[in-house]
Design an enzyme around this catalytic site. Structure first.
Site, short mmCIF file in Angstrom:
data_model
loop_
_atom_site.label_atom_id
_atom_site.label_comp_id
_atom_site.label_asym_id
_atom_site.label_seq_id
_atom_site.Cartn_x
_atom_site.Cartn_y
_atom_site.Cartn_z
N CYS A 73 0.87 -1.18 0.00
CA CYS A 73 0.00 0.00 0.00
C CYS A 73 0.90 1.23 0.00
CB CYS A 73 -0.91 -0.01 1.23
SG CYS A 73 -1.96 1.44 1.34
N CYS A 216 -4.24 6.28 -5.13
CA CYS A 216 -3.65 4.96 -4.84
C CYS A 216 -2.15 5.05 -5.11
CB CYS A 216 -4.31 3.89 -5.71
SG CYS A 216 -3.57 2.26 -5.47
N1 LIG Z 1 -6.21 -2.21 -2.64
C1 LIG Z 1 -4.84 -2.58 -2.68
C2 LIG Z 1 -4.09 -2.24 -1.42
C3 LIG Z 1 -4.06 -0.78 -1.07
C4 LIG Z 1 -3.39 0.13 -2.11
C5 LIG Z 1 -3.23 1.52 -1.60
N2 LIG Z 1 -4.33 2.28 -1.31
C6 LIG Z 1 -2.05 2.27 -2.15
O1 LIG Z 1 -1.93 3.46 -1.84
O2 LIG Z 1 -1.20 1.67 -2.78
C7 LIG Z 1 -4.70 -4.08 -2.95
O3 LIG Z 1 -5.60 -4.85 -2.60
O4 LIG Z 1 -3.68 -4.47 -3.51
#
Ligand SMILES: N[C@@H](CCC[C@H](N)C(=O)O)C(=O)O
EC number: 5.1.1.7
Length: 287
Positions: A73, A216
């Site tokens: 993350c 993200c």
């Molecule tokens: N949803 C992603 C994990 C979280 C990603 C995040 N918010 C970021 O900033 O990279 C997954 O399930 O891989």
């Protein structure tokens, strides 16, 4: 805390793992992450800071809002680095994750630089269910081929010449669950902006286990890497630009301090993600 609006609830059991019961069900985590929960106000991810398994400062367990586990993350890593700097005075923390150990540098105003491990492009590493060319895979009749990359977690990146928010809302959920992805995937819709001096990309991400989020971090990494690997950041004189600014949708004014910058050299063992982290509030939840 949040990174560009991608928000997190952090449980700090770094010094004593037993503070958190180990029988917390997926449903209880979902309830904590629920936007309608008056105590927590909900979040995109829950980050549990546990004692390190190796030489790092902590091990970060990552749970998506639906209770599923993630390996990496990006925005959360920067948030946790800023948290450790504030609470432990360690401005160069190493955060262990399932996706690798991440060295961070916390700078003034909670700008954080993270050294990320080399991305993986092999179809077995994404992973996908069958052998495909990961630099251009047709996943949907109405979309161009996607670039697949694992940056600790699995991502698909689509480039479009127009605004992409509608694409993320329309196709994100189905593509996350596409049968080609045995572990599902994060789905990125990117628009390269041509009127900027630096390589600049507007990004909407449909996150695995969390849906459409405000930003993200690993999506920014995957998208910048895809753009550079595909040669989309090449200047007319042939120079390949290896630093890319990713603008998340929440940054409507395209404020220069609210971007994620990725510095990636094809073939290098590591690359850099730089961006902000922000504290929101502290609180207690009963489990
Ligand atoms: N949803 C992603 C994990 C979280 C990603 C995040 N918010 C970021 O900033 O990279 C997954 O399930 O891989």
């Amino acid at each position: 805390m949040n990174g560009l609006g991608n928000d997190f609830i952090i449980f700090d059991v770094m010094d004593d793992n037993t503070l958190l019961p180990d029988d917390i069900s997926k449903n209880m985590w979902r309830n904590i992450a629920d936007r309608d929960n008056p105590a927590t106000k909900g979040c995109d991810q829950i980050l549990i800071l546990r004692p390190p398994l190796s030489k790092g400062d902590c091990f970060m367990d990552i749970l998506n809002a639906d209770g599923s586990q993630a390996e990496s993350c990006g925005n959360g890593t920067r948030a946790v680095a800023a948290y450790i700097a504030k609470h432990k005075g360690q401005t160069n923390p190493v955060i262990e994750t399932l996706g690798g150990s991440l060295s961070c540098a916390v700078m003034p105003e909670n700008r954080v630089e993270v050294t990320m491990p080399a991305p993986k492009f092999a179809w077995t590493d994404i992973p996908v269910a069958e052998e495909v060319k990961t630099n251009g895979v047709k996943l949907h009749d109405d979309l161009p081929p996607a670039f697949l990359v694992n940056v600790g977690n699995p991502h698909a990146v689509f480039f479009a010449s127009k605004k992409t928010k509608w694409m993320a809302s329309k196709f994100g959920s189905d593509l996350e669950m596409h049968p080609l992805f045995p572990q599902q995937a994060n789905i990125n819709f990117a628009q390269i902006l041509r009127d900027f001096e630096r390589a600049t990309i507007l990004l909407h991400t449909w996150e695995r286990g969390a849906g459409l989020t405000k930003a993200c971090g690993t999506g920014a990494c995957a998208t910048a890497i895809a753009a550079i690997e595909l040669g989309a950041t090449r200047l007319p004189d042939g120079t390949l630009r290896t630093e890319v600014d990713i603008i998340p949708p929440v940054n409507r004014d395209r404020n220069e301090s609210d971007i994620i910058t990725i510095r990636y050299q094809p073939g290098a063992e590591t690359y850099i993600m730089r961006g902000p982290a922000e504290f929101e509030f502290d609180g207690k939840v009963s489990l």
